[in-house]
Design a protein around this motif. Structure first.
Motif, short mmCIF file in Angstrom:
data_model
loop_
_atom_site.label_atom_id
_atom_site.label_comp_id
_atom_site.label_asym_id
_atom_site.label_seq_id
_atom_site.Cartn_x
_atom_site.Cartn_y
_atom_site.Cartn_z
N MET A 1 4.93 27.90 61.72
CA MET A 1 4.43 26.86 60.85
C MET A 1 3.33 26.10 61.60
O MET A 1 3.52 25.67 62.72
N THR A 2 2.22 25.94 60.95
CA THR A 2 1.09 25.27 61.58
C THR A 2 1.31 23.76 61.60
O THR A 2 2.12 23.23 60.83
N PRO A 3 0.60 23.06 62.47
CA PRO A 3 0.74 21.60 62.51
C PRO A 3 0.37 20.93 61.18
O PRO A 3 0.97 19.91 60.81
N GLU A 4 -0.58 21.48 60.46
CA GLU A 4 -0.96 20.93 59.16
C GLU A 4 0.18 21.08 58.16
O GLU A 4 0.45 20.17 57.37
N ASP A 5 0.84 22.24 58.19
CA ASP A 5 1.98 22.45 57.30
C ASP A 5 3.14 21.52 57.65
O ASP A 5 3.81 20.99 56.75
N MET A 6 3.36 21.31 58.94
CA MET A 6 4.43 20.41 59.36
C MET A 6 4.14 18.97 58.94
O MET A 6 5.04 18.25 58.50
N GLU A 7 2.88 18.58 59.04
CA GLU A 7 2.50 17.22 58.63
C GLU A 7 2.65 17.06 57.12
O GLU A 7 3.13 16.03 56.63
N LYS A 8 2.25 18.08 56.37
CA LYS A 8 2.39 18.03 54.91
C LYS A 8 3.86 17.97 54.50
O LYS A 8 4.23 17.22 53.60
#
Length: 77
Positions: A1-8
């Motif tokens: 999971m990318t950092p952008e996905d985790m933030e979302k």
């Protein structure tokens, strides 16, 4: 999971928890309005208002904790 996905995902979960708390407060206020106001009966109706108030309190205080606890545990393979 990318950092952008985790933030979302974190932002979505925060929004859900905030909405649950806000809806619990609205339910509490509606219960108080029925309990002490003249919405259903003159002088209020505690038999309907008190359970709504208690359900709203439980929703705003307990349900977010259960959601957080469920999301904190790692997913099972």
């Amino acid at each position: 999971m990318t950092p952008e996905d985790m933030e979302k995902l974190a932002m979505t979960r925060f929004a859900i928890i905030s909405a649950v708390r806000a809806s619990g407060v609205v339910l509490m206020l509606f219960g108080l309005w029925i309990w002490y106001g003249d919405l259903l009966d003159t002088g209020g109706n505690w038999m309907v208002g008190m359970p709504l108030f208690v359900l709203g309190m439980a929703e705003s205080m307990l349900l977010p904790r259960y959601l957080i606890r469920g999301w904190r545990s790692p997913p099972q393979p």
